[in-house]
Write a protein that holds these residues in place. Structure first.
Motif, PDB file in Angstrom:
ATOM      1  N   VAL A 142     -74.518  49.904  58.107  1.00 45.34           N
ATOM      2  CA  VAL A 142     -73.511  49.588  59.122  1.00 45.34           C
ATOM      3  C   VAL A 142     -73.129  48.122  58.993  1.00 45.34           C
ATOM      4  O   VAL A 142     -73.994  47.246  59.005  1.00 45.34           O
ATOM      5  N   ASN A 143     -71.837  47.857  58.855  1.00 41.96           N
ATOM      6  CA  ASN A 143     -71.316  46.486  58.769  1.00 41.96           C
ATOM      7  C   ASN A 143     -70.493  46.176  60.016  1.00 41.96           C
ATOM      8  O   ASN A 143     -69.802  47.059  60.536  1.00 41.96           O
ATOM      9  N   PHE A 144     -70.535  44.923  60.457  1.00 45.88           N
ATOM     10  CA  PHE A 144     -69.667  44.462  61.541  1.00 45.88           C
ATOM     11  C   PHE A 144     -68.715  43.398  61.005  1.00 45.88           C
ATOM     12  O   PHE A 144     -69.143  42.492  60.287  1.00 45.88           O
ATOM     13  N   ASP A 145     -67.445  43.513  61.358  1.00 52.03           N
ATOM     14  CA  ASP A 145     -66.456  42.481  61.041  1.00 52.03           C
ATOM     15  C   ASP A 145     -66.181  41.666  62.305  1.00 52.03           C
ATOM     16  O   ASP A 145     -65.815  42.237  63.346  1.00 52.03           O
ATOM     17  N   LEU A 146     -66.335  40.352  62.208  1.00 49.71           N
ATOM     18  CA  LEU A 146     -66.031  39.442  63.311  1.00 49.71           C
ATOM     19  C   LEU A 146     -64.955  38.457  62.865  1.00 49.71           C
ATOM     20  O   LEU A 146     -64.770  38.221  61.668  1.00 49.71           O
ATOM     21  N   ILE A 147     -64.260  37.877  63.832  1.00 51.70           N
ATOM     22  CA  ILE A 147     -63.207  36.908  63.535  1.00 51.70           C
ATOM     23  C   ILE A 147     -63.385  35.679  64.418  1.00 51.70           C
ATOM     24  O   ILE A 147     -63.713  35.803  65.607  1.00 51.70           O
ATOM     25  N   TYR A 148     -63.173  34.508  63.849  1.00 52.35           N
ATOM     26  CA  TYR A 148     -63.136  33.261  64.628  1.00 52.35           C
ATOM     27  C   TYR A 148     -61.713  32.713  64.588  1.00 52.35           C
ATOM     28  O   TYR A 148     -60.879  33.146  63.789  1.00 52.35           O
ATOM     29  N   GLY A 149     -61.417  31.772  65.472  1.00 54.39           N
ATOM     30  CA  GLY A 149     -60.082  31.192  65.511  1.00 54.39           C
ATOM     31  C   GLY A 149     -59.061  32.026  66.251  1.00 54.39           C
ATOM     32  O   GLY A 149     -57.855  31.795  66.122  1.00 54.39           O
ATOM     33  N   LEU A 150     -59.503  32.975  67.054  1.00 55.98           N
ATOM     34  CA  LEU A 150     -58.593  33.841  67.803  1.00 55.98           C
ATOM     35  C   LEU A 150     -58.103  33.144  69.073  1.00 55.98           C
ATOM     36  O   LEU A 150     -58.722  32.176  69.541  1.00 55.98           O
ATOM     37  N   PHE A 184     -44.257  35.758  59.237  1.00 49.96           N
ATOM     38  CA  PHE A 184     -44.482  36.823  58.265  1.00 49.96           C
ATOM     39  C   PHE A 184     -44.845  38.133  58.952  1.00 49.96           C
ATOM     40  O   PHE A 184     -44.413  39.207  58.539  1.00 49.96           O
ATOM     41  N   LYS A 185     -45.652  38.032  60.011  1.00 46.33           N
ATOM     42  CA  LYS A 185     -46.071  39.206  60.784  1.00 46.33           C
ATOM     43  C   LYS A 185     -45.534  39.065  62.204  1.00 46.33           C
ATOM     44  O   LYS A 185     -46.088  38.347  63.028  1.00 46.33           O
ATOM     45  N   LYS A 186     -44.437  39.754  62.470  1.00 45.11           N
ATOM     46  CA  LYS A 186     -43.713  39.552  63.719  1.00 45.11           C
ATOM     47  C   LYS A 186     -44.532  39.913  64.961  1.00 45.11           C
ATOM     48  O   LYS A 186     -44.325  39.344  66.037  1.00 45.11           O
ATOM     49  N   HIS A 187     -45.468  40.874  64.818  1.00 42.47           N
ATOM     50  CA  HIS A 187     -46.258  41.236  65.996  1.00 42.47           C
ATOM     51  C   HIS A 187     -47.163  40.095  66.458  1.00 42.47           C
ATOM     52  O   HIS A 187     -47.589  40.060  67.605  1.00 42.47           O
ATOM     53  N   GLN A 188     -47.430  39.141  65.553  1.00 43.38           N
ATOM     54  CA  GLN A 188     -48.253  37.992  65.938  1.00 43.38           C
ATOM     55  C   GLN A 188     -47.506  37.034  66.864  1.00 43.38           C
ATOM     56  O   GLN A 188     -48.125  36.145  67.463  1.00 43.38           O
ATOM     57  N   ARG A 189     -46.203  37.226  67.031  1.00 38.65           N
ATOM     58  CA  ARG A 189     -45.448  36.378  67.948  1.00 38.65           C
ATOM     59  C   ARG A 189     -45.858  36.619  69.397  1.00 38.65           C
ATOM     60  O   ARG A 189     -45.527  35.822  70.273  1.00 38.65           O
ATOM     61  N   ARG A 190     -46.561  37.710  69.632  1.00 40.34           N
ATOM     62  CA  ARG A 190     -47.072  37.969  70.982  1.00 40.34           C
ATOM     63  C   ARG A 190     -48.292  37.111  71.297  1.00 40.34           C
ATOM     64  O   ARG A 190     -48.764  37.110  72.435  1.00 40.34           O
ATOM     65  N   ILE A 191     -48.807  36.419  70.291  1.00 40.78           N
ATOM     66  CA  ILE A 191     -49.927  35.504  70.485  1.00 40.78           C
ATOM     67  C   ILE A 191     -49.372  34.095  70.625  1.00 40.78           C
ATOM     68  O   ILE A 191     -48.664  33.601  69.740  1.00 40.78           O
ATOM     69  N   ALA A 192     -49.680  33.441  71.729  1.00 38.31           N
ATOM     70  CA  ALA A 192     -49.183  32.090  71.986  1.00 38.31           C
ATOM     71  C   ALA A 192     -49.930  31.082  71.122  1.00 38.31           C
ATOM     72  O   ALA A 192     -51.167  31.034  71.137  1.00 38.31           O
ATOM     73  N   GLY A 193     -49.180  30.292  70.376  1.00 33.94           N
ATOM     74  CA  GLY A 193     -49.799  29.293  69.522  1.00 33.94           C
ATOM     75  C   GLY A 193     -50.656  28.312  70.297  1.00 33.94           C
ATOM     76  O   GLY A 193     -51.672  27.815  69.794  1.00 33.94           O
ATOM     77  N   ALA A 194     -50.275  28.049  71.556  1.00 36.67           N
ATOM     78  CA  ALA A 194     -51.036  27.109  72.381  1.00 36.67           C
ATOM     79  C   ALA A 194     -52.422  27.640  72.724  1.00 36.67           C
ATOM     80  O   ALA A 194     -53.306  26.859  73.112  1.00 36.67           O
ATOM     81  N   ASP A 195     -52.632  28.953  72.601  1.00 34.82           N
ATOM     82  CA  ASP A 195     -53.936  29.550  72.918  1.00 34.82           C
ATOM     83  C   ASP A 195     -54.907  29.505  71.747  1.00 34.82           C
ATOM     84  O   ASP A 195     -56.072  29.899  71.889  1.00 34.82           O
ATOM     85  N   LEU A 196     -54.439  29.041  70.583  1.00 36.91           N
ATOM     86  CA  LEU A 196     -55.282  29.057  69.387  1.00 36.91           C
ATOM     87  C   LEU A 196     -56.130  27.788  69.295  1.00 36.91           C
ATOM     88  O   LEU A 196     -55.640  26.686  69.571  1.00 36.91           O
ATOM     89  N   PRO A 197     -57.397  27.911  68.889  1.00 37.94           N
ATOM     90  CA  PRO A 197     -58.227  26.724  68.676  1.00 37.94           C
ATOM     91  C   PRO A 197     -57.714  25.921  67.477  1.00 37.94           C
ATOM     92  O   PRO A 197     -57.151  26.490  66.535  1.00 37.94           O
ATOM     93  N   ASP A 198     -57.926  24.588  67.510  1.00 33.34           N
ATOM     94  CA  ASP A 198     -57.468  23.766  66.392  1.00 33.34           C
ATOM     95  C   ASP A 198     -58.441  23.853  65.225  1.00 33.34           C
ATOM     96  O   ASP A 198     -59.449  24.571  65.274  1.00 33.34           O
ATOM     97  N   GLY A 199     -58.136  23.129  64.156  1.00 32.81           N
ATOM     98  CA  GLY A 199     -58.937  23.217  62.942  1.00 32.81           C
ATOM     99  C   GLY A 199     -60.395  22.864  63.146  1.00 32.81           C
ATOM    100  O   GLY A 199     -61.295  23.526  62.612  1.00 32.81           O
ATOM    101  N   ARG A 200     -60.658  21.801  63.909  1.00 29.93           N
ATOM    102  CA  ARG A 200     -62.045  21.403  64.162  1.00 29.93           C
ATOM    103  C   ARG A 200     -62.798  22.488  64.927  1.00 29.93           C
ATOM    104  O   ARG A 200     -63.939  22.824  64.600  1.00 29.93           O
ATOM    105  N   GLN A 205     -66.691  26.980  65.334  1.00 32.19           N
ATOM    106  CA  GLN A 205     -66.963  28.385  65.647  1.00 32.19           C
ATOM    107  C   GLN A 205     -67.581  29.107  64.457  1.00 32.19           C
ATOM    108  O   GLN A 205     -68.584  29.825  64.597  1.00 32.19           O
ATOM    109  N   ALA A 206     -66.993  28.920  63.282  1.00 35.30           N
ATOM    110  CA  ALA A 206     -67.487  29.600  62.086  1.00 35.30           C
ATOM    111  C   ALA A 206     -68.919  29.209  61.777  1.00 35.30           C
ATOM    112  O   ALA A 206     -69.770  30.074  61.489  1.00 35.30           O
ATOM    113  N   GLU A 207     -69.202  27.932  61.830  1.00 35.56           N
ATOM    114  CA  GLU A 207     -70.547  27.469  61.487  1.00 35.56           C
ATOM    115  C   GLU A 207     -71.573  27.860  62.538  1.00 35.56           C
ATOM    116  O   GLU A 207     -72.717  28.175  62.206  1.00 35.56           O
TER     117      GLU A 207
END
Length: 253
Positions: A142-150, A184-200, A205-207
């Motif tokens: 069993v594998n789990f896929d997780l995402i950071y930076g959401l 490129f992916k129009k459905h991502q326009r429903r995600i507000a850029g202001a809600d995204l974490p910055d690069g740091r 999060q990843a580490e």
């Protein structure tokens, strides 16, 4: 799912699925018919989107056709990607009957705020029930896929998601960074850029997620994969037989 960066098509009727399945059967027959000898197959991967949208009998028949037309190794890995929200007990049993050995579950995040922001609401209990059903059906990997930076994701919620996942003891983890490409992916326009974490914040999060998995005993493989020490992938890393492919690893040379 608004975060998805893959090419997707939403099927609102069964007919496109049945049509695709028929074409896939014919393609298998055409390829097999051009081979001088049956192809030695050690890996079969049902990936992308939701391959478990197929009816149980259709999935079993498809794997049966592969077995008849190609020389599937007796220890071949048969893997399938799964949306836990869409897997029902009948299909779980069909996966076991078809000989599936590995299931990759999309988890992404258990934070309710993040789930609402990416339009993918999935409870811990729902995921745990799917894991239990897969293992009862004889699917040992069993594998789990997780995402950071959401969107709306925090360091604390990333660690909390990992902790909840660890309770289910998956054999492997994959941890990927969210790629925000709304042009490129129009459905991502429903995600507000202001809600995204910055690069740091993304890096932290990843580490943090990686460190928690290593602390729990998982072996870190490359930047984004983690496996329990007894898992084939971790053993292959130690022996030097691990190979990188498009979006993961293979234990064959």
């Amino acid at each position: 799912c608004w975060y998805c960066g893959c090419h997707t098509t939403v099927a609102l009727r069964d007919s496109p699925i049945a049509s695709y399945l028929g074409v896939l059967h014919r393609e298998i027959d055409i390829v097999a018919g051009h081979l001088r000898a049956p192809l030695d197959v050690r890996h079969v991967h049902f990936g992308g989107g939701t391959p478990t949208i197929l009816e149980p009998g259709d999935f079993v028949s498809l794997v049966g056709l592969l077995r008849r037309r190609f020389a599937l190794h007796k220890e071949a890995e048969i893997a399938v990607e799964i949306d836990p929200r869409r897997l029902h007990p009948e299909l779980t049993r069909a996966l076991g009957e078809a000989g599936v050995t590995r299931a990759s579950l999309g988890v992404q995040s258990f934070d309710p705020l993040v789930q609402q922001a990416i339009n993918r609401v999935q409870s811990v209990e729902q995921t745990a029930a799917v894991v239990a059903g897969l293992r009862a059906a004889g699917i040992g990997g069993v594998n789990f896929d997780l995402i950071y930076g959401l969107p709306k994701q925090t360091l604390a919620s990333c660690i909390d998601t990992v902790e909840r996942c660890l309770e289910m003891r998956p054999e492997r983890f994959s941890i990927f960074g969210y790629a925000h490409v709304p042009d490129f992916k129009k459905h991502q326009r429903r995600i507000a850029g202001a809600d995204l974490p910055d690069g740091r914040a993304r890096h932290e999060q990843a580490e943090a997620m990686a460190e928690r998995l290593v602390d729990a005993g998982y072996v870190r493989i490359g930047l984004d994969h983690f496996a329990r020490p007894e898992d084939e992938m971790a053993r292959a890393l130690g022996s030097g037989s691990l190979r990188r492919n498009f979006q993961g690893y293979t234990t064959d040379g």
